[in-house]
Scaffold this active site. Structure first.
Site, PDB file in Angstrom:
ATOM      1  N   ASP A  63       0.834  -1.207   0.000  1.00  0.00           N
ATOM      2  CA  ASP A  63       0.000   0.000   0.000  1.00  0.00           C
ATOM      3  C   ASP A  63       0.865   1.251   0.000  1.00  0.00           C
ATOM      4  OD1 ASP A  63      -2.131  -1.721   0.242  1.00  0.00           O
ATOM      5  OD2 ASP A  63      -2.701  -1.097   2.266  1.00  0.00           O
ATOM      6  N   ARG A 103      -1.105  -0.902  -8.611  1.00  0.00           N
ATOM      7  CA  ARG A 103      -2.515  -0.666  -8.276  1.00  0.00           C
ATOM      8  C   ARG A 103      -2.700   0.852  -8.300  1.00  0.00           C
ATOM      9  NH1 ARG A 103      -3.620  -1.335  -2.197  1.00  0.00           N
ATOM     10  NH2 ARG A 103      -3.627  -3.568  -2.599  1.00  0.00           N
TER      11      ARG A 103
HETATM   12  P1  FDA Z   1     -14.460   8.441  -5.107  1.00  0.00           P
HETATM   13  O1  FDA Z   1     -13.961   8.751  -3.741  1.00  0.00           O
HETATM   14  O2  FDA Z   1     -14.607   9.551  -6.087  1.00  0.00           O
HETATM   15  O3  FDA Z   1     -15.813   7.667  -4.969  1.00  0.00           O
HETATM   16  C1  FDA Z   1     -16.576   7.323  -6.111  1.00  0.00           C
HETATM   17  C2  FDA Z   1     -17.854   6.651  -5.660  1.00  0.00           C
HETATM   18  O4  FDA Z   1     -17.516   5.427  -5.019  1.00  0.00           O
HETATM   19  C3  FDA Z   1     -18.648   7.418  -4.608  1.00  0.00           C
HETATM   20  O5  FDA Z   1     -19.502   8.352  -5.189  1.00  0.00           O
HETATM   21  C4  FDA Z   1     -19.395   6.302  -3.930  1.00  0.00           C
HETATM   22  O6  FDA Z   1     -20.492   5.902  -4.707  1.00  0.00           O
HETATM   23  C5  FDA Z   1     -18.397   5.176  -3.947  1.00  0.00           C
HETATM   24  N1  FDA Z   1     -17.617   5.102  -2.706  1.00  0.00           N
HETATM   25  C6  FDA Z   1     -16.320   5.453  -2.536  1.00  0.00           C
HETATM   26  N2  FDA Z   1     -15.932   5.193  -1.270  1.00  0.00           N
HETATM   27  C7  FDA Z   1     -17.021   4.696  -0.648  1.00  0.00           C
HETATM   28  C8  FDA Z   1     -17.282   4.217   0.662  1.00  0.00           C
HETATM   29  N3  FDA Z   1     -16.345   4.207   1.602  1.00  0.00           N
HETATM   30  N4  FDA Z   1     -18.526   3.760   0.937  1.00  0.00           N
HETATM   31  C9  FDA Z   1     -19.482   3.730  -0.011  1.00  0.00           C
HETATM   32  N5  FDA Z   1     -19.295   4.158  -1.256  1.00  0.00           N
HETATM   33  C10 FDA Z   1     -18.108   4.634  -1.581  1.00  0.00           C
HETATM   34  N6  FDA Z   1      -5.499   4.798  -0.945  1.00  0.00           N
HETATM   35  C11 FDA Z   1      -4.214   5.099  -0.648  1.00  0.00           C
HETATM   36  O7  FDA Z   1      -3.892   6.281  -0.439  1.00  0.00           O
HETATM   37  N7  FDA Z   1      -3.273   4.109  -0.597  1.00  0.00           N
HETATM   38  C12 FDA Z   1      -3.558   2.802  -0.871  1.00  0.00           C
HETATM   39  O8  FDA Z   1      -2.668   1.957  -0.828  1.00  0.00           O
HETATM   40  C13 FDA Z   1      -4.901   2.490  -1.215  1.00  0.00           C
HETATM   41  N8  FDA Z   1      -5.265   1.208  -1.497  1.00  0.00           N
HETATM   42  C14 FDA Z   1      -6.537   0.962  -1.976  1.00  0.00           C
HETATM   43  C15 FDA Z   1      -6.872  -0.327  -2.391  1.00  0.00           C
HETATM   44  C16 FDA Z   1      -8.115  -0.568  -2.950  1.00  0.00           C
HETATM   45  C17 FDA Z   1      -8.447  -1.949  -3.431  1.00  0.00           C
HETATM   46  C18 FDA Z   1      -9.064   0.494  -3.077  1.00  0.00           C
HETATM   47  C19 FDA Z   1     -10.394   0.264  -3.711  1.00  0.00           C
HETATM   48  C20 FDA Z   1      -8.751   1.738  -2.606  1.00  0.00           C
HETATM   49  C21 FDA Z   1      -7.508   1.998  -2.045  1.00  0.00           C
HETATM   50  N9  FDA Z   1      -7.182   3.252  -1.559  1.00  0.00           N
HETATM   51  C22 FDA Z   1      -5.863   3.513  -1.232  1.00  0.00           C
HETATM   52  C23 FDA Z   1      -8.248   4.267  -1.311  1.00  0.00           C
HETATM   53  C24 FDA Z   1      -8.436   5.209  -2.481  1.00  0.00           C
HETATM   54  O9  FDA Z   1      -7.304   6.046  -2.606  1.00  0.00           O
HETATM   55  C25 FDA Z   1      -9.703   6.080  -2.296  1.00  0.00           C
HETATM   56  O10 FDA Z   1      -9.605   6.837  -1.142  1.00  0.00           O
HETATM   57  C26 FDA Z   1     -10.993   5.304  -2.253  1.00  0.00           C
HETATM   58  O11 FDA Z   1     -10.962   4.151  -3.053  1.00  0.00           O
HETATM   59  C27 FDA Z   1     -12.160   6.167  -2.765  1.00  0.00           C
HETATM   60  O12 FDA Z   1     -11.911   6.555  -4.102  1.00  0.00           O
HETATM   61  P2  FDA Z   1     -12.767   6.079  -5.372  1.00  0.00           P
HETATM   62  O13 FDA Z   1     -11.815   5.828  -6.491  1.00  0.00           O
HETATM   63  O14 FDA Z   1     -13.640   4.962  -5.031  1.00  0.00           O
HETATM   64  O15 FDA Z   1     -13.547   7.360  -5.852  1.00  0.00           O
END
Ligand code: FDA
Length: 304
Positions: free
Chosen positions: A131, A181
């Site tokens: 991560d 990732r």
């Molecule tokens: P965004 O935040 O724009 O969300 C898009 C949509 O997704 C929202 O409108 C909602 O519908 C849905 N959504 C997002 N989060 C939600 C929640 N908690 N509950 C419900 N719905 C939700 N970060 C980092 O800094 N270091 C890392 O190593 C990782 N590793 C990692 C692994 C994996 C498998 C994932 C999926 C994410 C990470 N992250 C991470 C976290 C990442 O940086 C980010 O903060 C979250 O994934 C939210 O971003 P989205 O891309 O989902 O988009």
């Protein structure tokens, strides 16, 4: 924004955390996002997901360690997870944070601990996902990722699209064949190193996704944002990357509707499955990401 900041503030409150982690209502509250407190519970979730054609990466929820003994203990926990995953014949990986392995205390001890994990994972036909934490760790993390890749070819790195530097990092990791990732980024970063506007982060996420489809090695597109998923599918087609040449990644319990849709359409999906007793900060960060989750929390608390 106020709600998000309040939740992030609460995520750092020790007394509330102690109360939450020991309260009897906690299991009900957390089970949506956290597999359980033990490795057995984590593995049970991996097994169930696999029966639904979903892959998993297990994350032991821990803290920044304050001694090298604690870092050793984290290493033992990681080794046990790798062995149990292999014994169960599951195609799961583990995800780790370098601060749990002594990064703040001794970079060389941290690297030695993580090397044991990567070597063991490789010998069991798996790999370790490293991560990415706050921006002060990026250079040190990438240095360790590069060296461990040279030794074992069994690591996946994480790149955060909110950082201005990420294009350069994507290109240099991809040149060396290191899988990435791609996520948007979860930490609070200053505007001189990270895009402050969400629209710019999204734009950069799409740009980096395109680069990964063109030049990357087995990219993982980690997002719940339908626009990002759509862009990834489109770029995969443009660069003739087959559905098994990359994977989507999401968090356990988040956007289960989208998860099902991806799997039903034949895409590869891996969920980030956290387990462990230090679940409180992780759980609060998930709430902060989406205020509607607070309603879910309130409903669950009111249920008998
Ligand atoms: P965004 O935040 O724009 O969300 C898009 C949509 O997704 C929202 O409108 C909602 O519908 C849905 N959504 C997002 N989060 C939600 C929640 N908690 N509950 C419900 N719905 C939700 N970060 C980092 O800094 N270091 C890392 O190593 C990782 N590793 C990692 C692994 C994996 C498998 C994932 C999926 C994410 C990470 N992250 C991470 C976290 C990442 O940086 C980010 O903060 C979250 O994934 C939210 O971003 P989205 O891309 O989902 O988009």
């Amino acid at each position: 924004m106020i709600l998000r900041n309040s939740l992030l503030f609460l995520s750092r409150q020790k007394q509330l955390r102690r109360w939450m982690e020991t309260s009897s209502a906690s299991a009900r509250l957390t089970k949506r996002f956290v597999a359980g407190e033990t490795l057995d519970e984590g593995l049970a979730v991996c097994r169930k997901l696999y029966s639904e054609k979903i892959l998993a990466t297990l994350d032991h929820l821990g803290e920044n360690v304050t001694s090298l003994d604690e870092a050793q203990a984290s290493t033992a926990i990681g080794l046990e997870a790798i062995r149990r995953i292999a014994d169960a014949k599951l195609p799961s990986t583990i995800s780790i944070k370098l601060t749990q392995f002594g990064m703040d205390l001794s970079a060389s001890a941290c690297e030695a601990n993580v090397a044991r994990l990567v070597e063991t994972a490789k010998s069991r036909g798996s790999y370790v996902e490293i991560d990415m934490e706050g921006s002060e760790y990026v250079d040190r993390t990438l240095a360790i990722v590069n060296r461990l890749h040279d030794r074992f070819q069994a690591v996946r790195s994480v790149i955060q699209a909110y950082l201005y530097r990420s294009e350069k990092d994507v290109l240099s990791l991809s040149e060396r064949g290191i899988p990435i990732r791609l996520c948007k980024g979860a930490y609070q970063e200053p505007a001189d190193i990270a895009f402050p506007e969400k629209a710019k982060v999204d734009e950069n996420y799409k740009h980096l996704t395109r680069l990964l489809m063109e030049k990357g090695t087995f990219p993982a597109i980690a997002s719940h944002d339908p626009n990002m998923l759509q862009a990834a599918k489109q770029y995969a087609k443009e660069f003739h990357v087959p559905p098994d040449g990359f994977e989507f990644q999401m968090l356990y319990g988040v956007r289960r509707d989208l998860q099902k849709e991806l799997v039903d359409s034949g895409y590869r999906l891996r969920l980030y499955v956290p387990y462990g007793d230090a679940w409180y900060p992780y759980f609060m960060r998930r709430l902060a990401e989406r205020p509607a989750n607070v309603l879910f929390l309130a409903r669950t608390m009111l249920q008998k």
